[in-house]
Design an enzyme around this catalytic site. Structure first.
Site, PDB file in Angstrom:
ATOM      1  N   ILE A 161      -7.119  -0.556   1.693  1.00 44.00           N
ATOM      2  CA  ILE A 161      -7.460   0.583   2.563  1.00 44.00           C
ATOM      3  C   ILE A 161      -6.897   1.863   1.936  1.00 44.00           C
ATOM      4  O   ILE A 161      -5.685   2.075   1.941  1.00 44.00           O
ATOM      5  CB  ILE A 161      -6.871   0.390   3.978  1.00 44.00           C
ATOM      6  N   ARG A 162      -7.783   2.654   1.365  1.00 41.18           N
ATOM      7  CA  ARG A 162      -7.335   3.859   0.630  1.00 41.18           C
ATOM      8  C   ARG A 162      -6.118   3.506  -0.243  1.00 41.18           C
ATOM      9  O   ARG A 162      -5.083   4.178  -0.228  1.00 41.18           O
ATOM     10  CB  ARG A 162      -6.994   4.996   1.599  1.00 41.18           C
ATOM     11  N   GLU A 166      -0.462  -8.452   5.512  1.00 37.36           N
ATOM     12  CA  GLU A 166      -0.062  -8.498   6.929  1.00 37.36           C
ATOM     13  C   GLU A 166      -1.257  -8.416   7.872  1.00 37.36           C
ATOM     14  O   GLU A 166      -1.126  -8.653   9.065  1.00 37.36           O
ATOM     15  CB  GLU A 166       0.952  -7.376   7.235  1.00 37.36           C
ATOM     16  N   CYS A 186       0.835  -1.209   0.000  1.00 37.18           N
ATOM     17  CA  CYS A 186       0.000   0.000   0.000  1.00 37.18           C
ATOM     18  C   CYS A 186       0.874   1.266   0.000  1.00 37.18           C
ATOM     19  O   CYS A 186       1.487   1.570  -1.022  1.00 37.18           O
ATOM     20  CB  CYS A 186      -0.981  -0.056   1.164  1.00 37.18           C
ATOM     21  N   HIS A 197      -2.980  -5.397   1.784  1.00 33.84           N
ATOM     22  CA  HIS A 197      -2.254  -5.615   3.047  1.00 33.84           C
ATOM     23  C   HIS A 197      -2.305  -7.072   3.501  1.00 33.84           C
ATOM     24  O   HIS A 197      -3.103  -7.394   4.398  1.00 33.84           O
ATOM     25  CB  HIS A 197      -2.910  -4.786   4.158  1.00 33.84           C
TER      26      HIS A 197
HETATM   27  N1  GLN Z   1      -3.523   6.296   0.947  1.00 35.51           N
HETATM   28  C1  GLN Z   1      -2.282   6.031   1.605  1.00 35.51           C
HETATM   29  C2  GLN Z   1      -1.138   6.818   0.964  1.00 35.51           C
HETATM   30  O1  GLN Z   1      -1.350   7.544   0.023  1.00 35.51           O
HETATM   31  C3  GLN Z   1      -1.958   4.550   1.610  1.00 35.51           C
HETATM   32  C4  GLN Z   1      -2.939   3.814   2.483  1.00 35.51           C
HETATM   33  C5  GLN Z   1      -2.409   2.571   3.114  1.00 35.51           C
HETATM   34  O2  GLN Z   1      -1.200   2.330   3.184  1.00 35.51           O
HETATM   35  N2  GLN Z   1      -3.323   1.789   3.627  1.00 35.51           N
HETATM   36  O3  GLN Z   1      -0.040   6.724   1.406  1.00 35.51           O
END
Ligand code: GLN
Length: 202
Positions: A140-141, A178, A82, A176
């Protein structure tokens, strides 16, 4: 298990603890890395999820950004999830001001790519090189990979977007592993580290 590889987790911000646990479960000796001296002692490194702008700024502040670039350039195995994926991108499509990356994977990433409606979700993801059932992808985002260069291998897609890649010793996923208790991707990375450490071992 004295020959277990030593794998660091960049511990400036993000879900460091979860990666330490997953790496230990995949038979590595796992330790947090913040300073250049700590980086020098590991065989491989995980870049956790978190917030890539914060990680970037702290890496510069802690004087570890250039050493990170040097080790990745030298071929140290590295795995980013991520925000960690963003850190490995040679280019960010929409960087925040002052945001830098380590680089290492010839790809362009789009931050927060899946959009507001879909900020966090889970999906089954088939990852090349991971045997058995699809991986449970926790997004997640999450970023996605907008495009890759010729040397970058696409390992997985979700909804037509690239979410896992590998270039040489650098591995990255938008999601993720993990957080799921499924350690197959960490095991794949530990194998990459072992292969890199003992290229002649049979
Ligand atoms: N949106 C986050 C970023 O731009 C990453 C999100 C995450 O690692 N879960 O860094």
């Amino acid at each position: 298990m004295t020959d277990a590889p030593v794998i660091g987790v960049l511990a400036l911000q993000g879900d460091v603890r979860e990666h330490l646990i997953a790496l230990a479960a995949a038979d590595a000796v796992a330790r947090p890395v913040r300073r250049p001296e700590e980086l020098a002692e590991v065989d491989g490194l995980v870049l956790p999820g978190g917030e890539s702008t914060t990680i970037s700024k702290l890496a510069i502040l802690f004087g570890v950004m250039e050493p990170l670039r040097a080790r990745v350039r030298d071929g140290m195995p590295v795995y980013g999830t991520c925000a960690g994926m963003i850190m490995l991108a040679d280019k960010i499509l929409d960087p925040r001001s002052g945001q830098e990356t380590i680089g290492g994977i010839d790809m362009i990433v789009r931050r927060n790519a899946f959009g507001r409606q879909n900020e966090s979700f889970e999906a089954a993801v088939d990852v090349r090189g991971v045997e058995g059932d699809p991986v449970e992808g926790v997004f997640i985002r999450a970023p996605w990979v907008e495009s890759v260069g010729a040397g970058t291998e696409v390992l997985a897609e979700h909804d037509g977007h690239i979410v896992a890649v590998r270039q040489g010793n650098a591995l990255a996923t938008s999601f993720h592993p993990e957080l799921t208790g499924d350690h197959r991707l960490h095991a794949l990375f530990v194998e990459m580290v072992r292969a890199n450490r003992t290229p002649d071992a049979l």
